[in-house]
Design a protein around this motif. Structure first.
Motif, PDB file in Angstrom:
ATOM      1  N   VAL A  89     -40.579  85.933  -7.314  1.00  0.00           N
ATOM      2  CA  VAL A  89     -39.364  85.124  -7.365  1.00  0.00           C
ATOM      3  C   VAL A  89     -38.569  85.509  -8.609  1.00  0.00           C
ATOM      4  N   GLU A  90     -37.264  85.705  -8.429  1.00  0.00           N
ATOM      5  CA  GLU A  90     -36.378  86.029  -9.549  1.00  0.00           C
ATOM      6  C   GLU A  90     -36.145  84.773 -10.388  1.00  0.00           C
ATOM      7  N   MET A 144     -33.532  80.141  -3.592  1.00  0.00           N
ATOM      8  CA  MET A 144     -34.122  81.014  -4.592  1.00  0.00           C
ATOM      9  C   MET A 144     -34.078  82.455  -4.092  1.00  0.00           C
ATOM     10  N   LYS A 145     -33.967  83.363  -5.035  1.00  0.00           N
ATOM     11  CA  LYS A 145     -33.974  84.785  -4.718  1.00  0.00           C
ATOM     12  C   LYS A 145     -35.364  85.347  -4.986  1.00  0.00           C
ATOM     13  N   ALA A 146     -35.740  86.335  -4.191  1.00  0.00           N
ATOM     14  CA  ALA A 146     -37.053  86.961  -4.351  1.00  0.00           C
ATOM     15  C   ALA A 146     -36.924  88.464  -4.186  1.00  0.00           C
ATOM     16  N   ARG A 147     -37.824  89.187  -4.831  1.00  0.00           N
ATOM     17  CA  ARG A 147     -37.917  90.644  -4.684  1.00  0.00           C
ATOM     18  C   ARG A 147     -39.180  90.956  -3.917  1.00  0.00           C
ATOM     19  N   ILE A 148     -39.090  91.888  -2.990  1.00  0.00           N
ATOM     20  CA  ILE A 148     -40.258  92.383  -2.266  1.00  0.00           C
ATOM     21  C   ILE A 148     -40.374  93.855  -2.591  1.00  0.00           C
ATOM     22  N   TYR A 149     -41.507  94.249  -3.160  1.00  0.00           N
ATOM     23  CA  TYR A 149     -41.702  95.640  -3.549  1.00  0.00           C
ATOM     24  C   TYR A 149     -43.152  96.036  -3.352  1.00  0.00           C
ATOM     25  N   GLN A 150     -43.358  97.339  -3.246  1.00  0.00           N
ATOM     26  CA  GLN A 150     -44.706  97.873  -3.109  1.00  0.00           C
ATOM     27  C   GLN A 150     -45.246  98.155  -4.504  1.00  0.00           C
ATOM     28  N   ARG A 151     -46.468  97.754  -4.723  1.00  0.00           N
ATOM     29  CA  ARG A 151     -47.064  97.901  -6.044  1.00  0.00           C
ATOM     30  C   ARG A 151     -47.234  99.386  -6.376  1.00  0.00           C
ATOM     31  N   GLY A 171     -39.527  81.440 -23.267  1.00  0.00           N
ATOM     32  CA  GLY A 171     -40.021  80.608 -22.183  1.00  0.00           C
ATOM     33  C   GLY A 171     -38.875  79.978 -21.425  1.00  0.00           C
ATOM     34  N   SER A 172     -39.212  79.351 -20.314  1.00  0.00           N
ATOM     35  CA  SER A 172     -38.226  78.640 -19.515  1.00  0.00           C
ATOM     36  C   SER A 172     -38.941  77.535 -18.753  1.00  0.00           C
ATOM     37  N   GLY A 173     -38.171  76.698 -18.105  1.00  0.00           N
ATOM     38  CA  GLY A 173     -38.739  75.611 -17.328  1.00  0.00           C
ATOM     39  C   GLY A 173     -39.039  75.988 -15.899  1.00  0.00           C
ATOM     40  N   ASN A 174     -38.733  77.204 -15.502  1.00  0.00           N
ATOM     41  CA  ASN A 174     -38.925  77.650 -14.132  1.00  0.00           C
ATOM     42  C   ASN A 174     -40.342  78.207 -13.970  1.00  0.00           C
ATOM     43  N   THR A 175     -41.229  77.451 -13.388  1.00  0.00           N
ATOM     44  CA  THR A 175     -42.605  77.905 -13.206  1.00  0.00           C
ATOM     45  C   THR A 175     -42.774  78.789 -11.971  1.00  0.00           C
ATOM     46  N   ALA A 176     -41.792  78.793 -11.079  1.00  0.00           N
ATOM     47  CA  ALA A 176     -41.895  79.627  -9.878  1.00  0.00           C
ATOM     48  C   ALA A 176     -41.806  81.108 -10.223  1.00  0.00           C
ATOM     49  N   ALA A 177     -41.202  81.449 -11.354  1.00  0.00           N
ATOM     50  CA  ALA A 177     -41.076  82.849 -11.747  1.00  0.00           C
ATOM     51  C   ALA A 177     -42.413  83.445 -12.164  1.00  0.00           C
TER      52      ALA A 177
END
Length: 92
Positions: free
Chosen positions: A27-28, A1-8, A43-49
């Protein structure tokens, strides 16, 4: 899985700086969202997003992503510039 890390970023609707020092790991989505034929909602089936994890600093977020085996990208915070102007400038 791909993820983004950013400062709020700072909230544009408020003058405070609460939670601006936190770093977020999001998570992307793996697949695009689709419209529900009955309601029309997306909607989608990906709950990790739907999950966003907050960390006190960037190093903690990177360590978590490495421990979980996530491919991550760090998104830099944009520059903040102020337009300094006096009220009298409106009438020039």
């Amino acid at each position: 899985m791909k993820a983004r890390i950013y400062q709020r970023p700072k909230n544009a609707m408020q003058s405070g700086h609460a939670r601006t020092g936190q770093w977020v790991l999001a998570v992307e989505p793996e697949a695009p969202q689709h419209a529900d034929p009955l309601t029309g909602w997306a909607g989608s089936g990906n709950t990790a997003a739907q999950v966003q994890l907050t960390f006190p600093d960037r190093d903690a977020a990177i360590a978590y992503a490495k421990a979980q085996g996530l491919v991550y990208a760090i998104v830099p915070l944009g520059s903040h510039s102020l337009k300094l102007q006096a009220y009298a400038d409106n009438f020039r």
